[in-house]
Scaffold this motif. Sequence first.
Motif, PDB file in Angstrom:
ATOM      1  N   GLU A 112     -10.356  11.348 -19.005  1.00 20.10           N
ATOM      2  CA  GLU A 112      -9.196  11.290 -18.100  1.00 20.10           C
ATOM      3  C   GLU A 112      -9.029   9.919 -17.439  1.00 20.10           C
ATOM      4  O   GLU A 112      -8.106   9.711 -16.664  1.00 20.10           O
ATOM      5  N   VAL A 113      -9.948   8.996 -17.762  1.00 24.43           N
ATOM      6  CA  VAL A 113      -9.966   7.710 -17.057  1.00 24.43           C
ATOM      7  C   VAL A 113      -9.392   6.584 -17.926  1.00 24.43           C
ATOM      8  O   VAL A 113      -9.707   6.484 -19.110  1.00 24.43           O
ATOM      9  N   VAL A 114      -8.552   5.740 -17.313  1.00 26.07           N
ATOM     10  CA  VAL A 114      -8.153   4.488 -17.960  1.00 26.07           C
ATOM     11  C   VAL A 114      -8.574   3.349 -17.031  1.00 26.07           C
ATOM     12  O   VAL A 114      -8.243   3.355 -15.840  1.00 26.07           O
ATOM     13  N   VAL A 115      -9.347   2.397 -17.579  1.00 27.91           N
ATOM     14  CA  VAL A 115      -9.786   1.244 -16.794  1.00 27.91           C
ATOM     15  C   VAL A 115      -8.966   0.029 -17.243  1.00 27.91           C
ATOM     16  O   VAL A 115      -8.869  -0.257 -18.440  1.00 27.91           O
ATOM     17  N   GLU A 179      -2.907   8.647 -14.279  1.00 26.73           N
ATOM     18  CA  GLU A 179      -1.907   7.575 -14.113  1.00 26.73           C
ATOM     19  C   GLU A 179      -1.950   6.855 -12.762  1.00 26.73           C
ATOM     20  O   GLU A 179      -1.150   5.961 -12.519  1.00 26.73           O
ATOM     21  N   THR A 180      -2.875   7.233 -11.874  1.00 26.90           N
ATOM     22  CA  THR A 180      -2.924   6.649 -10.525  1.00 26.90           C
ATOM     23  C   THR A 180      -4.202   5.837 -10.320  1.00 26.90           C
ATOM     24  O   THR A 180      -5.292   6.316 -10.637  1.00 26.90           O
ATOM     25  N   PRO A 181      -4.082   4.604  -9.759  1.00 25.05           N
ATOM     26  CA  PRO A 181      -5.299   3.836  -9.457  1.00 25.05           C
ATOM     27  C   PRO A 181      -6.090   4.528  -8.336  1.00 25.05           C
ATOM     28  O   PRO A 181      -5.541   4.739  -7.252  1.00 25.05           O
ATOM     29  N   VAL A 182      -7.325   4.916  -8.600  1.00 26.22           N
ATOM     30  CA  VAL A 182      -8.110   5.626  -7.578  1.00 26.22           C
ATOM     31  C   VAL A 182      -9.281   4.785  -7.048  1.00 26.22           C
ATOM     32  O   VAL A 182      -9.833   5.089  -5.991  1.00 26.22           O
ATOM     33  N   CYS A 284      -3.556  -2.890 -11.090  1.00 28.76           N
ATOM     34  CA  CYS A 284      -4.309  -1.637 -10.951  1.00 28.76           C
ATOM     35  C   CYS A 284      -5.410  -1.746  -9.882  1.00 28.76           C
ATOM     36  O   CYS A 284      -5.443  -0.946  -8.935  1.00 28.76           O
ATOM     37  N   ALA A 285      -6.285  -2.727 -10.012  1.00 32.77           N
ATOM     38  CA  ALA A 285      -7.384  -2.856  -9.037  1.00 32.77           C
ATOM     39  C   ALA A 285      -6.852  -3.190  -7.636  1.00 32.77           C
ATOM     40  O   ALA A 285      -7.226  -2.526  -6.653  1.00 32.77           O
ATOM     41  N   TYR A 307      -0.269   4.247 -14.632  1.00 29.58           N
ATOM     42  CA  TYR A 307      -1.363   3.549 -15.327  1.00 29.58           C
ATOM     43  C   TYR A 307      -1.998   4.366 -16.449  1.00 29.58           C
ATOM     44  O   TYR A 307      -3.172   4.220 -16.735  1.00 29.58           O
ATOM     45  N   GLY A 308      -1.187   5.257 -17.057  1.00 30.02           N
ATOM     46  CA  GLY A 308      -1.699   6.045 -18.180  1.00 30.02           C
ATOM     47  C   GLY A 308      -1.958   5.171 -19.404  1.00 30.02           C
ATOM     48  O   GLY A 308      -1.507   4.022 -19.458  1.00 30.02           O
TER      49      GLY A 308
END
Length: 346
Positions: A112-115, A179-182, A284-285, A307-308
């Motif tokens: 589920e993660v996109v970096v 899709e959200t920067p966490v 993103c960061a 951010y997907g």
Amino acid sequence: MATAAPLVVRLLASSVSVASRAGKIVRDVMSKGELGIVEKGKDDYQTEADRSAQTCIISSLASQYPKINIIGEEGSPEHEGEIPSDWLITEGDEEVLKLVCPGDLQGVKEEEVVVWVDPLDGTSEYTQGALMLKRDPWERWKTYMTHPFISMKWYLSLQQSNYGFLEHVTVLIGISVNETPVAGVIHQPYYKEGSGVGKKLGRTIWGLQGAGVGGFSLAPPPSSLIITTTRSHSNPVVEQALQVMNASQVLRVGGAGYKVLQLLEGKASVYVFASPGCKKWDTCAPEAVLAAAGGSLTDVLGHRYKYGPTEPHPNKTGVLAAVNPELHKYALERIPQELKDALAKK
Ligand SMILES: Nc1ncnc2c1ncn2[C@@H]1O[C@H](COP(=O)(O)O)[C@@H](O)[C@H]1OP(=O)(O)O
Ligand SMILES: [Mg+2]
Ligand SMILES: [Mg+2]
Ligand SMILES: [Mg+2]
């Protein structure tokens, strides 16, 4: 037996450690003096530091988290020979590993993660900082002495500004879920702390949604309106959006990471960039760290970027960011509708 921290916390801890190693690579390439500059497009460069720092970050994270999707600015940079073993960082930052993961992020899985990785944000400033550093100081002094029209003030400010540009350089690692920067890391390889023998170079700032920020002191926004914006990618529309802000000062600095740091440290009130040019790895960061501090980063229409893994990379409709909702709202309302419409249509 101690239980392992949730994935998002471990990934953030790994990102903090590897960003610092990548920052050392950025400094080492500069010290060697051979930048290996490649022109990717108009005002768009890549250096040996961008390539090597990205290789270090992606190989370190991919070896520990094989199922996460990692997207880096420099694609798949070629690396001659084997990757040096000291570029593979597998120890996570101890302090970050102690963070309490917010409930909604505890069960996140690798799939589920996109970096989003920007191994060197502020490449223009990096290459321009190099010009000044590379020039022989004696040659520089002789130039000054034989040119009576160059004042001492000008000479000193030139040196200062060129060295200063290197502070704009950051290493960015943004962690997004749904899709959200966490969570995110902004590492500043040329941040100077102390002087003389005790001098330390580099610092690492991080943020985690629901847990807060670290690596610096959060400060309130300045008492008068100070805008931060691009110094190397301006155009008439970017300037028009600055004029309508009625700001007391406009700071022109490099990099999306550095501009968001200025917001976090109370040096600027709003980051305004009414133009395409930034990409998902630029924002993103910074967005994650800013959001963890209570702020927000959107486009100039006030919409959040997604951010997907299949999202287009360019941030077509610019950047608008502030450390609190009031300042963000003020700036959003000041930007004329025609300007917003024109950007959205492109
Ligand atoms: N026109 C552009 N072409 C390529 N990169 C851009 C452009 N505009 C902005 N960027 C990226 O966004 C960052 C912030 O922009 P600016 O410094 O102009 O405010 C830049 O450092 C650069 O990232 P990078 O240095 O990683 O290539
Ligand atoms: Mg670039
Ligand atoms: Mg960048
Ligand atoms: Mg970059």
